[in-house]
Design a protein around this motif. Structure first.
Motif, PDB file in Angstrom:
ATOM      1  N   GLY A   1       0.875  -1.104  -0.092  1.00  0.00           N
ATOM      2  CA  GLY A   1       0.022   0.134  -0.035  1.00  0.00           C
ATOM      3  C   GLY A   1       0.711   1.096  -0.085  1.00  0.00           C
ATOM      4  N   ASN A   2       2.063   1.159  -0.463  1.00  0.00           N
ATOM      5  CA  ASN A   2       2.954   2.355  -0.051  1.00  0.00           C
ATOM      6  C   ASN A   2       3.282   2.925  -1.580  1.00  0.00           C
ATOM      7  N   VAL A   3       3.953   2.347  -2.516  1.00  0.00           N
ATOM      8  CA  VAL A   3       4.502   2.831  -3.780  1.00  0.00           C
ATOM      9  C   VAL A   3       3.935   2.006  -4.729  1.00  0.00           C
ATOM     10  N   VAL A   4       3.521   2.813  -5.921  1.00  0.00           N
ATOM     11  CA  VAL A   4       3.104   1.981  -7.098  1.00  0.00           C
ATOM     12  C   VAL A   4       3.214   3.482  -8.191  1.00  0.00           C
ATOM     13  N   ASN A   5       4.235   3.338  -9.141  1.00  0.00           N
ATOM     14  CA  ASN A   5       4.438   4.181 -10.101  1.00  0.00           C
ATOM     15  C   ASN A   5       4.754   3.664 -11.555  1.00  0.00           C
ATOM     16  N   LEU A   6       4.944   4.418 -12.683  1.00  0.00           N
ATOM     17  CA  LEU A   6       5.208   4.277 -13.844  1.00  0.00           C
ATOM     18  C   LEU A   6       5.675   5.319 -14.319  1.00  0.00           C
ATOM     19  N   GLN A   7       7.013   5.102 -14.988  1.00  0.00           N
ATOM     20  CA  GLN A   7       7.718   6.258 -15.710  1.00  0.00           C
ATOM     21  C   GLN A   7       8.488   5.705 -16.959  1.00  0.00           C
ATOM     22  N   VAL A   8       8.546   6.693 -17.833  1.00  0.00           N
ATOM     23  CA  VAL A   8       9.301   6.424 -19.138  1.00  0.00           C
ATOM     24  C   VAL A   8      10.918   6.823 -18.968  1.00  0.00           C
ATOM     25  N   THR A   9      11.747   5.746 -18.720  1.00  0.00           N
ATOM     26  CA  THR A   9      13.060   5.985 -18.101  1.00  0.00           C
ATOM     27  C   THR A   9      14.158   6.177 -19.105  1.00  0.00           C
ATOM     28  N   GLU A  10      13.921   5.474 -20.405  1.00  0.00           N
ATOM     29  CA  GLU A  10      14.773   5.740 -21.464  1.00  0.00           C
ATOM     30  C   GLU A  10      14.232   5.222 -23.027  1.00  0.00           C
ATOM     31  N   THR A  11      14.790   6.042 -23.796  1.00  0.00           N
ATOM     32  CA  THR A  11      14.369   5.612 -25.119  1.00  0.00           C
ATOM     33  C   THR A  11      15.526   5.548 -26.148  1.00  0.00           C
ATOM     34  N   ASP A  12      15.384   4.634 -27.145  1.00  0.00           N
ATOM     35  CA  ASP A  12      16.461   4.455 -28.144  1.00  0.00           C
ATOM     36  C   ASP A  12      15.694   4.427 -29.299  1.00  0.00           C
ATOM     37  N   ARG A  13      16.557   3.919 -30.402  1.00  0.00           N
ATOM     38  CA  ARG A  13      16.117   4.113 -31.754  1.00  0.00           C
ATOM     39  C   ARG A  13      14.829   3.181 -32.233  1.00  0.00           C
ATOM     40  N   GLU A  14      14.568   2.181 -31.321  1.00  0.00           N
ATOM     41  CA  GLU A  14      13.290   1.237 -31.647  1.00  0.00           C
ATOM     42  C   GLU A  14      12.423   1.084 -30.577  1.00  0.00           C
ATOM     43  N   THR A  15      12.791   1.355 -29.302  1.00  0.00           N
ATOM     44  CA  THR A  15      11.791   0.992 -28.181  1.00  0.00           C
ATOM     45  C   THR A  15      11.938   2.070 -27.042  1.00  0.00           C
ATOM     46  N   VAL A  16      10.923   2.230 -26.441  1.00  0.00           N
ATOM     47  CA  VAL A  16      10.954   3.032 -25.239  1.00  0.00           C
ATOM     48  C   VAL A  16      10.891   2.233 -24.227  1.00  0.00           C
ATOM     49  N   THR A  17      11.547   2.413 -22.821  1.00  0.00           N
ATOM     50  CA  THR A  17      11.661   1.809 -21.552  1.00  0.00           C
ATOM     51  C   THR A  17      10.860   2.379 -20.565  1.00  0.00           C
ATOM     52  N   LEU A  18       9.719   1.599 -20.177  1.00  0.00           N
ATOM     53  CA  LEU A  18       9.026   1.898 -19.086  1.00  0.00           C
ATOM     54  C   LEU A  18       9.292   1.157 -17.914  1.00  0.00           C
ATOM     55  N   ARG A  19       9.419   1.921 -16.896  1.00  0.00           N
ATOM     56  CA  ARG A  19       9.786   1.211 -15.256  1.00  0.00           C
ATOM     57  C   ARG A  19       8.439   1.436 -14.599  1.00  0.00           C
ATOM     58  N   GLY A  20       8.136   0.255 -13.792  1.00  0.00           N
ATOM     59  CA  GLY A  20       7.086   0.252 -12.999  1.00  0.00           C
ATOM     60  C   GLY A  20       7.727   0.219 -11.483  1.00  0.00           C
ATOM     61  N   LEU A  21       7.331   0.904 -10.588  1.00  0.00           N
ATOM     62  CA  LEU A  21       7.770   0.560  -9.282  1.00  0.00           C
ATOM     63  C   LEU A  21       6.474   0.109  -8.323  1.00  0.00           C
ATOM     64  N   MET A  22       6.923  -0.717  -7.419  1.00  0.00           N
ATOM     65  CA  MET A  22       5.923  -1.222  -6.466  1.00  0.00           C
ATOM     66  C   MET A  22       6.617  -1.804  -5.112  1.00  0.00           C
TER      67      MET A  22
END
Length: 376
Positions: free
Chosen positions: A296-317
């Motif tokens: 019940g404390n932490v939940v979050n999603l951020q775009v942490t990186e991008t490159d030529r072909e993909t984006v990186t999504l990081r979920g915290l919990m």
């Protein structure tokens, strides 16, 4: 000499064996009788205290062997002064009795230290969610107890050896010279002393504690036990890593549960640029909040990186402890992949290629004109 011992001495004096040999047999018989008496008494006492958890019952069970030694010493004190032993043997027996008394004192101190330590440890449990205070107390008490045990053993051995005249003279000459021999002894004792000092440092400063989650030499695991000279780290796949105590004082390492047992876990997804980040963030919140492993404390999603072909999504919990956080991460990762496959398959990673149709048409027209000219 008592009257009954005088009669025994008069009786055996007429036999072929010397009275000194009979005296030795009498001492041996007294020791055996003391051991048998000790066994019978303790069997009766243990039956009466079976199943009890009182202070007296616990001390009685632990003191069985030291009290046996007390019975033996009592038998020696009673029998040796009242019989004639072979020449030189009486002095040997007295020397042995003195050494046994010293060993008995050290043994008793170790048993008492261990018993009261375990009684104190029973008041603190590690199987609760917030066990930080328990881990602090248990680590400090166990490490200090082992350090005290080592000191008791060293002092007991030194005092016992100093009762021998030859050893005492060697020790005096060694301290008097304080030269190469002293350096050799100090160098040989360095590993023991360094680990002993490291154990005291760990007990006081507590860079690690029992049940801490650590990363050592790239391996992730729990601190299972802290001994006098080394630490057992239980790795996630049930292997055990044995690490010297001094390593945790001299080398850097990661401690995930230094302040609290709760940890934050992360999950990464590598997706196409067409992924709807807002929808993924909403789905992550739904998956995490509905999972019973979340604290019940932490939940979050951020775009942490991008490159030529993909984006990186990081979920915290976050979760109550590291094993729960690991299971939560795996479940959320799997559920998110299934949701993306079902709702946004175009958002999954893919490679793009470019096809120029106009360029191909012009090339084909030139080739046709050349062929027509050749024909005419």
């Amino acid at each position: 000499m008592p009257e009954w011992l005088s009669r025994i001495d008069e009786t055996v004096s007429g036999l072929t064996l010397p009275s000194s040999v009979w005296g030795l047999l009498f001492v041996v018989g007294a020791i055996l009788a003391a051991v048998l008496l000790h066994g019978l008494l303790f069997r009766l006492l243990l039956r009466r205290t079976a199943g009890r958890q009182s202070l007296t019952a616990g001390l009685l069970r632990r003191a069985r062997r030291p009290i046996r030694l007390v019975f033996v010493l009592t038998a020696l004190a009673f029998s040796v002064p009242n019989v004639r032993l072979p020449p030189g043997l009486d002095r040997f027996v007295q020397q042995g009795a003195l050494v046994l008394i010293i060993v008995l004192i050290g043994w008793t101190l170790i048993l008492l230290t261990g018993y009261f330590t375990e009684r104190s440890l029973r008041r603190h449990r590690l199987d609760i969610e917030d066990n930080l205070r328990a881990r602090k107390f248990i680590t400090q008490l166990r490490v200090l107890r082992r350090a005290v045990d080592i000191l008791i053993v060293l002092v007991t051995a030194a005092v016992a050896l100093m009762t021998f005249e030859s050893v005492r003279q060697y020790g005096v000459s060694l301290f008097a010279s304080a030269g190469v021999a002293g350096l050799v002894v100090g160098f040989a004792a360095r590993p023991v002393l360094s680990n002993l000092i490291a154990g005291i440092q760990i007990a006081l400063t507590q860079p690690i504690r029992i049940d801490d989650v650590v990363i050592v030499e790239g391996e992730w695991g729990w601190v299972e036990e802290i001994f006098a000279t080394y630490v057992i780290v239980r790795i996630w796949d049930w292997r055990r890593m044995v690490v010297p105590l001094t390593w945790f004082i001299e080398q850097p390492f990661q401690n995930w549960t230094r302040e609290t047992a709760s940890v934050i876990g992360s999950v990464f997804w590598y997706l196409d640029y067409t992924v709807p980040v807002a929808a993924v963030r909403e789905k992550l919140t739904e998956l995490v909040t509905s999972n019973p492993r979340w604290d019940g404390n932490v939940v979050n999603l951020q775009v942490t990186e991008t490159d030529r072909e993909t984006v990186t999504l990081r979920g915290l919990m976050s979760a109550r402890n590291s094993p729960t956080a690991w299971d939560l991460r795996c479940e959320v990762r799997e559920a998110m992949v299934e949701w993306l496959q079902r709702e946004y398959p175009e958002a999954l990673p893919r490679q793009r290629g470019e096809l120029s149709i106009l360029g191909d048409a012009r090339h084909g027209a030139r080739a046709t004109g050349n062929r027509n000219g050749e024909t005419s």
